[in-house]
Design an enzyme around this catalytic site. Structure first.
Site, PDB file in Angstrom:
ATOM      1  N   LYS A  18     -51.350  36.710  14.909  1.00 17.35           N
ATOM      2  CA  LYS A  18     -51.625  37.833  14.009  1.00 17.35           C
ATOM      3  C   LYS A  18     -50.450  37.991  13.060  1.00 17.35           C
ATOM      4  O   LYS A  18     -49.499  38.741  13.306  1.00 17.35           O
ATOM      5  CB  LYS A  18     -51.852  39.124  14.804  1.00 17.35           C
ATOM      6  N   SER A  71     -61.143  39.111  11.083  1.00 15.18           N
ATOM      7  CA  SER A  71     -60.584  40.326  11.671  1.00 15.18           C
ATOM      8  C   SER A  71     -61.621  41.444  11.594  1.00 15.18           C
ATOM      9  O   SER A  71     -62.656  41.383  12.260  1.00 15.18           O
ATOM     10  CB  SER A  71     -59.275  40.695  10.994  1.00 15.18           C
TER      11      SER A  71
END
Length: 581
Positions: free
Chosen positions: A187, A380
């Site tokens: 991430k 996402s």
């Protein structure tokens, strides 16, 4: 008195001028919207493919009258409809593509490309010409029967790259400390603020999906140009196409020639005299000639979710959680709507906003089919919207996954004091009443409170994804951690169901609703009318020009920093902002 007379005359003049201006605008708008277009025999559909690809074409009648007044937007869904109709239109004999730096993701380019390939099955021709042909332009142009390039032009064929901007050095100079809270080694959305280069994990995932997307690119061109993919990879890797003549020598283009020579070839193909004019019809005009679909009582709602996900209503080009939740709820409650296609082109955004929309999708799928059609990005938060759908359809080069979240704050105490001379003091009722502050550093305990919230959000995301994809949570987490995948990789890993186009998603929705061919498509949210779009565009254009005028070459980086204001709450968005080139 003279002054008052002049003042009143000026005010009256302004009023009359404004009134006449409005009448002119109404006239332009109405004439543009009500214009009926007749397609002549032996016509060629003209596709000037330059500008910016978006999901839908914004309403802008001025673009037709003043084509160089600003950036041109081409709606993928509109273009697909035009090409599909032209395939069976006896008056359309072929397509002429004029390349002009088409900016868009490769999944959108593939949608257009596949539609052109389907058009060719009718036996009609596609000719293509360009002065400067980028790699994206060539991806589309490679389907042409004849591809000509200007002798003094260029054809790019040297592979993909993704360039990421890093701001840590700027923050260090300003004495601003970023406070990062994330889950997952991949991430990487926060890396530009805490590093000056990519982490090994980030470099690994970029290499992986970039090469996967490039493999799809080469495989498609190999089939169209009848050149082995291995040979194309060699040409690309070694940049063997350095002059336009090289493109012809390696079989990528037909001929180096001027545009008049291409049009002479077109006239021969159409069987008309060299002195005659070719009957071109632009795709935007041709769209107005398409008759409305046959009447049907059945509707498939296509809800176009394009842009970043925000709380509230959002603006054009954004996914406002409240607005889109309402659109999905309306589709669920409508008896005419038998199925929903959620067209997603989003890098993500607000976790809370994503979850609000997720809930409406879950409620809707209990009553009617909901199919996800992924565009360039469904990553996402974009994946969060996709995962509850009955079926997920992605292009091989869609960017998806990135199942992970993060939170970020900035400690601006030193910047404010040392650079601006501003200091702060506080009175509070509890030890942590001012925990969400930017005017001091946080204690380890306060940081842990925020990190615990991020951890909890990650568990929610991954558990819902595991349930939706029928995967053990341990297996899902191996694919998560914020890692980005291409559509073809996500399909192999079980994160998407099928590889295909928007049309494929619509057919699946129709089949699941048992509609056969008896349905019409209705698109939501409804696009702004001309005047709403004009004032909205003017505001956005003024802001963009202001940034460009004030910051010049630094404008793109300033915009990225300004976009931080949208990072409200915990974020489920792509690891970085980039464009594959």
């Amino acid at each position: 008195m003279a002054f008052l007379r002049n003042l009143l005359a000026t005010i009256l003049g302004l009023f009359i001028f404004s009134f006449l201006g409005i009448l002119v605008l109404v006239g332009i708008a109405s004439s543009s919207s009500e214009e009926t277009v007749e397609v002549k025999d032996n016509s060629v559909l003209y596709l000037p493919l330059g500008g910016i690809l978006s999901e839908r074409t914004p309403e802008d009648p001025f673009q037709e009258f003043f084509p160089n007044s600003g950036p041109s937007y081409i709606g993928v869904l509109d273009l697909l409809k035009v090409i599909k109709n032209a395939k069976t239109d006896e008056k359309i004999k072929g397509i002429y593509i004029e390349h002009g730096y088409l900016s868009g993701g490769f999944a959108s380019l593939k949608e257009v490309r596949d539609a052109l390939l389907d058009f060719k099955t009718s036996g009609k021709f596609i000719y293509s010409y360009g002065n400067y042909i980028s790699e994206g332009d060539y991806y589309i142009g490679s389907v042409a029967d004849e591809l000509y390039v200007n002798p003094q032009g260029s054809l790019e064929f040297n592979g993909f790259s993704a360039n990421i901007s890093f701001f840590k050095g700027t923050l260090d100079k300003l004495e601003i400390e970023p406070l990062v809270f994330r889950v997952g080694e991949f991430k990487s959305a926060i890396e530009p603020f805490i590093r000056k280069d990519m982490s090994p994990e980030n470099e690994l995932q970029i290499n992986s999906f970039l090469n996967s997307a490039h493999d799809t690119f080469l495989a498609d061109i190999a089939e169209a140009r009848n050149i082995p993919a291995e040979k194309l990879k060699e040409i690309s890797s070694e940049m063997k196409v350095r002059r336009v003549a090289d493109a012809v020598d390696y079989g990528l283009a037909t001929k180096v020639a001027y545009e008049d020579e291409m049009k002479t070839l077109l006239k021969i193909k159409l069987g008309i005299e060299e002195s005659a004019d070719i009957t071109f019809i632009s795709w935007k005009k041709y769209k107005k000639s398409i008759s409305p679909d046959e009447i049907s009582k059945n509707r498939i709602a296509v809800i176009v979710a394009e842009g970043e996900i925000l709380m509230g209503e959002g603006e054009e080009g954004q996914i406002g959680a409240e607005k889109f939740a309402r659109e999905i709820r309306n589709a669920r409650e409508s008896d005419r709507i038998k199925a929903v296609v959620l067209r997603i082109n989003s890098p993500g955004g607000s976790l809370t906003g994503s979850d609000i929309i997720w809930r409406e999708i879950m409620l809707t799928k209990e009553k009617k089919p909901v199919i996800a059609s992924m565009g360039d990005y469904a990553a996402s938060g974009g994946y969060y919207l996709s995962m509850p759908c009955d079926t997920i359809v992605a292009q091989p080069n869609t960017i998806t996954g990135s199942i992970g979240i993060f939170g970020m704050m900035f400690n601006m105490e030193k910047f404010l004091e040392n650079k601006l001379g501003i200091t702060f003091d506080v009175v509070k009722t509890g030890d942590y009443s001012d925990i969400m502050t930017v005017t001091r550093s946080l204690s380890d305990f306060e940081k842990q409170i925020i990190q615990d919230g991020v951890n909890e959000g990650y568990e929610t995301f991954t558990s819902k994804a595991a349930e939706a994809r029928h995967l053990p949570i341990e297996k899902l987490k191996e694919l998560a951690g914020g890692r980005v995948w291409t559509g073809i990789q996500a399909h192999e890993l079980g994160l998407v169901d099928l590889l295909g186009s928007f049309d494929d998603a619509v057919k699946i929705a129709a089949d699941k609703a048992e509609l056969g061919d008896d349905y019409l498509l209705s698109f939501y949210p409804k696009q702004k009318n001309f005047f709403e779009e004009m004032f909205s565009s003017a505001s956005n254009e003024l802001e963009a020009r202001s940034i460009k005028n004030n910051y010049g070459m630094l404008a793109p980086y300033v915009k990225e920093i300004r976009d931080l204001q949208h990072y409200e709450g915990i974020q489920a968005r792509m690891p970085y902002s980039f464009e594959i080139k």
